[in-house]
Design a protein around this motif. Sequence first.
Motif, mmCIF file in Angstrom:
data_model
loop_
_atom_site.group_PDB
_atom_site.id
_atom_site.type_symbol
_atom_site.label_atom_id
_atom_site.label_comp_id
_atom_site.label_asym_id
_atom_site.label_seq_id
_atom_site.Cartn_x
_atom_site.Cartn_y
_atom_site.Cartn_z
ATOM 1 N N CYS A 79 29.455 34.895 32.645
ATOM 2 C CA CYS A 79 30.948 35.884 33.148
ATOM 3 C C CYS A 79 31.950 36.639 32.672
ATOM 4 O O CYS A 79 32.244 37.096 32.644
ATOM 5 C CB CYS A 79 32.606 33.972 33.951
ATOM 6 S SG CYS A 79 33.528 34.870 34.543
ATOM 7 N N VAL A 80 31.961 35.541 31.787
ATOM 8 C CA VAL A 80 33.283 36.091 29.852
ATOM 9 C C VAL A 80 32.419 37.892 29.528
ATOM 10 O O VAL A 80 33.188 38.623 30.000
ATOM 11 C CB VAL A 80 33.001 35.120 28.888
ATOM 12 C CG1 VAL A 80 33.901 36.369 28.091
ATOM 13 C CG2 VAL A 80 34.388 34.315 28.929
ATOM 14 N N GLN A 81 30.897 37.722 30.013
ATOM 15 C CA GLN A 81 30.625 39.322 29.206
ATOM 16 C C GLN A 81 30.645 39.810 30.438
ATOM 17 O O GLN A 81 31.025 41.217 30.085
ATOM 18 C CB GLN A 81 28.125 38.721 29.221
ATOM 19 C CG GLN A 81 28.720 38.092 27.912
ATOM 20 C CD GLN A 81 27.072 37.361 27.926
ATOM 21 O OE1 GLN A 81 26.703 37.218 28.279
ATOM 22 N NE2 GLN A 81 26.234 37.659 26.162
ATOM 23 N N ALA A 82 30.568 39.506 31.398
ATOM 24 C CA ALA A 82 30.803 40.212 33.223
ATOM 25 C C ALA A 82 31.648 41.216 32.927
ATOM 26 O O ALA A 82 32.152 42.031 32.866
ATOM 27 C CB ALA A 82 30.199 39.741 34.329
ATOM 28 N N MET A 83 33.106 39.857 32.859
ATOM 29 C CA MET A 83 34.198 40.110 32.758
ATOM 30 C C MET A 83 34.479 41.266 31.821
ATOM 31 O O MET A 83 35.557 42.533 31.967
ATOM 32 C CB MET A 83 35.471 39.061 32.951
ATOM 33 C CG MET A 83 34.775 38.310 33.746
ATOM 34 S SD MET A 83 35.909 38.505 35.802
ATOM 35 C CE MET A 83 34.672 39.066 36.054
ATOM 36 N N ALA A 84 33.846 41.230 31.267
ATOM 37 C CA ALA A 84 34.084 42.407 29.822
ATOM 38 C C ALA A 84 33.391 44.253 30.374
ATOM 39 O O ALA A 84 34.030 44.789 29.254
ATOM 40 C CB ALA A 84 33.667 42.572 28.346
ATOM 41 N N GLN A 85 32.782 43.692 31.293
ATOM 42 C CA GLN A 85 32.042 45.524 31.655
ATOM 43 C C GLN A 85 33.183 45.861 32.686
ATOM 44 O O GLN A 85 32.787 46.206 33.028
ATOM 45 C CB GLN A 85 31.030 44.834 31.674
ATOM 46 C CG GLN A 85 29.916 44.343 30.232
ATOM 47 C CD GLN A 85 28.374 44.653 30.702
ATOM 48 O OE1 GLN A 85 27.891 44.823 31.703
ATOM 49 N NE2 GLN A 85 28.109 43.772 29.775
ATOM 50 N N LEU A 86 33.788 44.758 33.362
ATOM 51 C CA LEU A 86 34.205 44.864 34.660
ATOM 52 C C LEU A 86 35.074 45.215 34.223
ATOM 53 O O LEU A 86 36.391 44.440 33.975
ATOM 54 C CB LEU A 86 34.009 44.440 35.782
ATOM 55 C CG LEU A 86 34.944 43.780 36.562
ATOM 56 C CD1 LEU A 86 33.400 44.790 37.754
ATOM 57 C CD2 LEU A 86 35.224 42.900 37.983
ATOM 58 N N SER A 87 36.411 46.878 34.705
ATOM 59 C CA SER A 87 37.021 47.134 34.199
ATOM 60 C C SER A 87 37.723 47.192 35.382
ATOM 61 O O SER A 87 37.127 47.591 37.174
ATOM 62 C CB SER A 87 37.033 49.302 34.072
ATOM 63 O OG SER A 87 38.099 49.687 34.131
ATOM 64 N N LEU A 88 39.139 46.126 35.613
ATOM 65 C CA LEU A 88 39.866 46.722 36.822
ATOM 66 C C LEU A 88 41.460 46.788 36.806
ATOM 67 O O LEU A 88 41.973 47.106 35.896
ATOM 68 C CB LEU A 88 39.649 44.879 37.694
ATOM 69 C CG LEU A 88 38.535 45.011 38.230
ATOM 70 C CD1 LEU A 88 38.439 42.872 38.405
ATOM 71 C CD2 LEU A 88 38.213 44.355 39.604
ATOM 72 N N PRO A 89 41.924 47.309 37.716
ATOM 73 C CA PRO A 89 43.453 48.476 37.264
ATOM 74 C C PRO A 89 44.650 47.103 37.627
ATOM 75 O O PRO A 89 44.353 46.044 37.762
ATOM 76 C CB PRO A 89 43.388 48.519 38.914
ATOM 77 C CG PRO A 89 42.435 48.149 40.015
ATOM 78 C CD PRO A 89 41.106 47.792 39.104
ATOM 79 N N GLU A 90 45.258 47.530 36.427
ATOM 80 C CA GLU A 90 46.247 46.516 36.438
ATOM 81 C C GLU A 90 47.555 47.297 37.126
ATOM 82 O O GLU A 90 47.365 48.218 36.932
ATOM 83 C CB GLU A 90 46.874 46.254 35.447
ATOM 84 C CG GLU A 90 45.880 45.256 34.317
ATOM 85 C CD GLU A 90 46.383 45.381 32.710
ATOM 86 O OE1 GLU A 90 47.316 45.452 32.448
ATOM 87 O OE2 GLU A 90 45.452 45.179 31.863
ATOM 88 N N GLY A 91 48.759 45.835 37.857
ATOM 89 C CA GLY A 91 49.414 46.607 38.438
ATOM 90 C C GLY A 91 50.373 45.379 38.719
ATOM 91 O O GLY A 91 50.122 44.646 39.177
ATOM 92 N N ALA A 92 51.714 45.173 39.394
ATOM 93 C CA ALA A 92 52.443 44.988 39.532
ATOM 94 C C ALA A 92 52.158 44.731 41.231
ATOM 95 O O ALA A 92 51.939 45.817 41.942
ATOM 96 C CB ALA A 92 54.490 45.637 39.263
ATOM 97 N N VAL A 93 52.695 43.340 41.451
ATOM 98 C CA VAL A 93 53.127 42.945 42.734
ATOM 99 C C VAL A 93 53.631 43.934 43.853
ATOM 100 O O VAL A 93 54.564 44.270 43.797
ATOM 101 C CB VAL A 93 53.046 41.557 42.819
ATOM 102 C CG1 VAL A 93 53.246 41.395 44.251
ATOM 103 C CG2 VAL A 93 52.496 39.894 42.049
ATOM 104 N N VAL A 94 52.396 44.051 45.196
ATOM 105 C CA VAL A 94 53.337 45.066 46.118
ATOM 106 C C VAL A 94 54.007 44.252 47.336
ATOM 107 O O VAL A 94 54.520 44.465 47.456
ATOM 108 C CB VAL A 94 52.775 46.241 46.273
ATOM 109 C CG1 VAL A 94 52.994 47.061 47.875
ATOM 110 C CG2 VAL A 94 52.184 47.073 45.196
#
Length: 130
Positions: free
Chosen positions: A66-81
């Motif tokens: 999981c840690v290796q997969a998460m390191a390669q997965l780019s997900l946006p950061e952002g404030a709660v809408v």
Amino acid sequence: MFRSRVGVGTAVLAAAALLLAGCADLEQPEVERIASTFAAADPSARCAVLAPATVAAVEAARSESCVQAMAQLSLPEGAVVSSAVWGDQAQVQLVGDTVFLTRTSTGWKVTAAGCRSRGDAPYSCRLEGP
């Protein structure tokens, strides 16, 4: 007599709906916190807030931890809408992302992230469990 029973039944249902809505409102700060934490976290911390079934799905699909997969997965950061809670399920919309959560025996966990609406079709998610 029948009418009064229907009235009482309706009143009980209305009270239950209000109670459940109130409970959902109490859960919103927690699901928002978990979604925000997930979005801003390092790969290890992201794995810690994923639902176990989602961790298993990620590891099986990528044939890596999981840690290796998460390191390669780019997900946006952002404030709660916005956020919504329906029983044991929740959706949190962040700026640039939608995160889905489920309540487990150990608290709220992320089941999907990197999700985009497709109108009437189900969301398309870059990370999701079964």
